[in-house]
Design a protein around this motif. Structure first.
Motif, PDB file in Angstrom:
ATOM      1  N   GLY A  68      -0.295   3.939   5.021  1.00  0.00           N
ATOM      2  CA  GLY A  68      -0.462   3.704   3.610  1.00  0.00           C
ATOM      3  C   GLY A  68      -2.002   3.980   3.535  1.00  0.00           C
ATOM      4  O   GLY A  68      -2.510   4.785   2.376  1.00  0.00           O
ATOM      5  N   THR A  99       0.860  -1.187  -0.036  1.00  0.00           N
ATOM      6  CA  THR A  99      -0.146  -0.036   0.030  1.00  0.00           C
ATOM      7  C   THR A  99       0.761   1.329   0.080  1.00  0.00           C
ATOM      8  O   THR A  99       0.579   2.161  -0.809  1.00  0.00           O
ATOM      9  CB  THR A  99      -0.912  -0.085   1.160  1.00  0.00           C
ATOM     10  OG1 THR A  99      -1.729  -1.172   1.272  1.00  0.00           O
ATOM     11  CG2 THR A  99      -2.086   1.225   1.085  1.00  0.00           C
ATOM     12  N   CYS A 100       1.789   1.112   0.734  1.00  0.00           N
ATOM     13  CA  CYS A 100       2.783   2.384   0.723  1.00  0.00           C
ATOM     14  C   CYS A 100       3.390   2.550  -0.353  1.00  0.00           C
ATOM     15  O   CYS A 100       3.638   3.809  -0.955  1.00  0.00           O
ATOM     16  CB  CYS A 100       3.817   2.136   2.138  1.00  0.00           C
ATOM     17  SG  CYS A 100       2.992   2.339   3.618  1.00  0.00           S
TER      18      CYS A 100
END
Length: 522
Positions: free
Chosen positions: A482, A396-397
């Motif tokens: 994230g 996600t990040c």
């Protein structure tokens, strides 16, 4: 004579209705020098092996089982054209359409890119059928020599047919991947390496299957056979559909919507993998193995796909905008299937969270069913769960960072979506080497233990999790960052996340109506 003419007319009409590319490719393939030479060599090789193999087994062929040796020879005779010649011919056929410029002529017809790809595939499958029919009497002859049972023979031939079709689909996927001369040569070498590797691996599997004396039937129970059969019937068609969709998307003009069908195909792959994992639910050990195998496969798939989704162009053509959902429910649920980097980011993150939720649900269902595990098994499952959460948080990040990098690149350039994967690799490398190199320098190049300063070092963090170290704090921090990043993208790009549908001009409606009437009249 009159009846034969009617049959010819009916066959011609049926062929044109089915797929004109199939008729065109079949006529060209059956008249080509490549098919004539391959077919002739196949006949000569089958006849030669029949004579040589039978004579070499004399006189024991009358008393002892001799089928394994003969069947293995027939397998390699059939595997060469089905796993190497036919996929390469399909690759060259589609690549030739691009090189000769005939693909542009096909694009102005009523044929869709999917029909073009399916026509190439159907022509290749027809050639495989001809090769298979030629060798079928030889395989039947080998079966009568005893030593190989009927299920093994069926599995062997089915494995060969499925592998041949899949490798043809993979070859069609690589054909339009590069338009430059250097890129085409590179893609050809990659395809040849893949085909040779598949030939070698399948040959080893065939050898073990033929000379295993039916051990696979005794070792595998009913549940394992159902899992294997379910994988063939569920996952393989879904993956084939995904590759065909990707190949058709590469032939689709840039003004068209090329992303939605790919996203739907990925959702189908997710669903089929989940269904395949559910088939092994009765066997707890096999269930965990399937979760690991399916999870790793989906992880690699989504790493590649999501990096390209967030790298798409934010500009939607009027033709794409006219196909966007219009109702409130449609916009709330189907907007994430629309092309664009912001919708691609949200779509990818939602699917990553969905996969993580499926994994958590699987562990919860195992606990509810009351499976008995040892303490080491429980620790391994907890480690697997924490490892999966860490991968989801890092992905996600990284996707948020790749979205920012590609947005900056698109200000003055128009990079291809494949650049997104390269950007993901760069982000992942720097996030791991950056903090490690800085702390190593500050520590006078001496060894140092893991700390929260290495939170972005995904290699070290995942290694510690696999080693049994609790990194839940790092996972929570990265997951929060994230999610905040994704929400920030959504709020800062409302127009990109929630694109609105534009009305279809009256002239376009009239043209579409005329085309529809012409298609119905035919």
């Amino acid at each position: 004579m009159l009846s034969m003419q009617r049959i010819d007319i009916w066959c011609e009409k049926w062929g044109d209705w089915c797929n004109p590319i199939l008729v065109k490719e079949t006529r060209q393939a059956l008249k080509s020098r490549q098919f004539v030479i391959t077919f002739s060599l196949l006949l000569v090789a089958a006849l030669s092996w029949t004579i040589i193999g039978t004579v070499s087994l004399m006189p024991a062929i009358y008393d002892t089982p001799s089928a394994p040796r003969m069947l293995l020879g027939y397998y390699f005779v059939l595997a060469l054209p089905m796993l190497l010649v036919v996929p390469l011919a399909a690759y060259r056929s589609l690549e030739g359409e691009i090189d000769d410029g005939t693909l542009e002529l096909l694009s102005v017809t009523a044929l869709s890119p999917k029909q073009i790809v399916l026509g190439k595939l159907a022509s290749a499958m027809l050639q495989m059928l001809l090769y298979f029919v030629v060798l079928f009497p030889c395989v039947s002859y080998a079966y009568t020599l005893r030593g190989v049972d009927f299920p093994t023979t069926v599995v062997l031939l089915g494995m060969l047919v499925i592998a041949g079709i899949m490798m043809t689909i993979v070859a069609l996927f690589f054909a339009p991947l590069s338009r430059s001369r250097t890129g085409r040569v590179t893609m050809l070498l990659v395809v040849i390496m893949l085909l040779v590797g598949a030939e070698w691996l399948l040959g080893l599997a065939a050898f073990e299957l033929i000379f295993g004396d039916g051990d696979w039937q005794r070792d595998m129970g009913l549940s394992q056979i159902s899992v294997l059969l379910g994988g063939v019937l569920l996952v393989v068609p879904a993956v084939a559909h995904l590759f065909l969709t990707l190949a058709a998307a590469q032939l689709t003009p840039m003004i068209e919507n090329r992303s939605t069908k790919i996203r739907v195909a990925l959702l189908v792959v997710n669903a089929t993998v989940a269904a395949w994992i559910a088939l092994g639910f009765e066997d707890s050990f096999a269930f965990v193995q399937q979760m690991f195998l399916g999870g790793v496969g989906l992880m690699f798939l989504w790493v590649l796909a999501s990096s390209m989704f967030v790298s798409e162009s934010a500009v939607l053509t009027p033709r794409v905008q006219r196909t966007l959902p219009q109702s409130f429910l449609g916009r709330a649920t189907l907007t994430w299937l629309a092309p664009g980097p912001a919708t691609g980011l949200v779509f990818s993150v939602l699917n990553i969270l969905l996969l993580l939720g499926m994994l958590v649900g699987a562990f919860v269902s195992i606990a509810i069913r009351g499976f008995v595990f040892s303490s080491s098994d429980v620790r391994e499952m907890e480690t697997l769960l924490q490892f999966s959460c860490a991968v989801a948080a890092y992905m996600t990040c990284f996707l948020v960072l790749v979205y920012g990098v590609m947005k900056a690149l698109r200000r003055n350039n128009n990079p291809r979506v494949e650049v997104g994967f390269a950007a993901l690799v760069v982000v992942a490398v720097f996030s791991a080497l950056g903090p490690y190199g800085i702390q190593l320098y500050l520590n006078d190049f001496l060894e140092f233990p893991y700390s929260h300063w290495q939170a972005t070092n995904w290699v070290w963090t995942l290694y510690n999790i696999a080693d049994g170290v609790d990194c839940s704090g790092v996972i929570k921090t990265l997951g929060t960052i994230g999610v905040v990043g994704v929400l920030g993208v959504m709020f800062m790009n409302r127009a990109l996340v929630r694109p609105r549908r534009t009305a279809t001009p009256e002239r376009v409606r009239q043209e579409l109506g005329k085309n529809r009437d012409m298609a119905e009249s035919k």
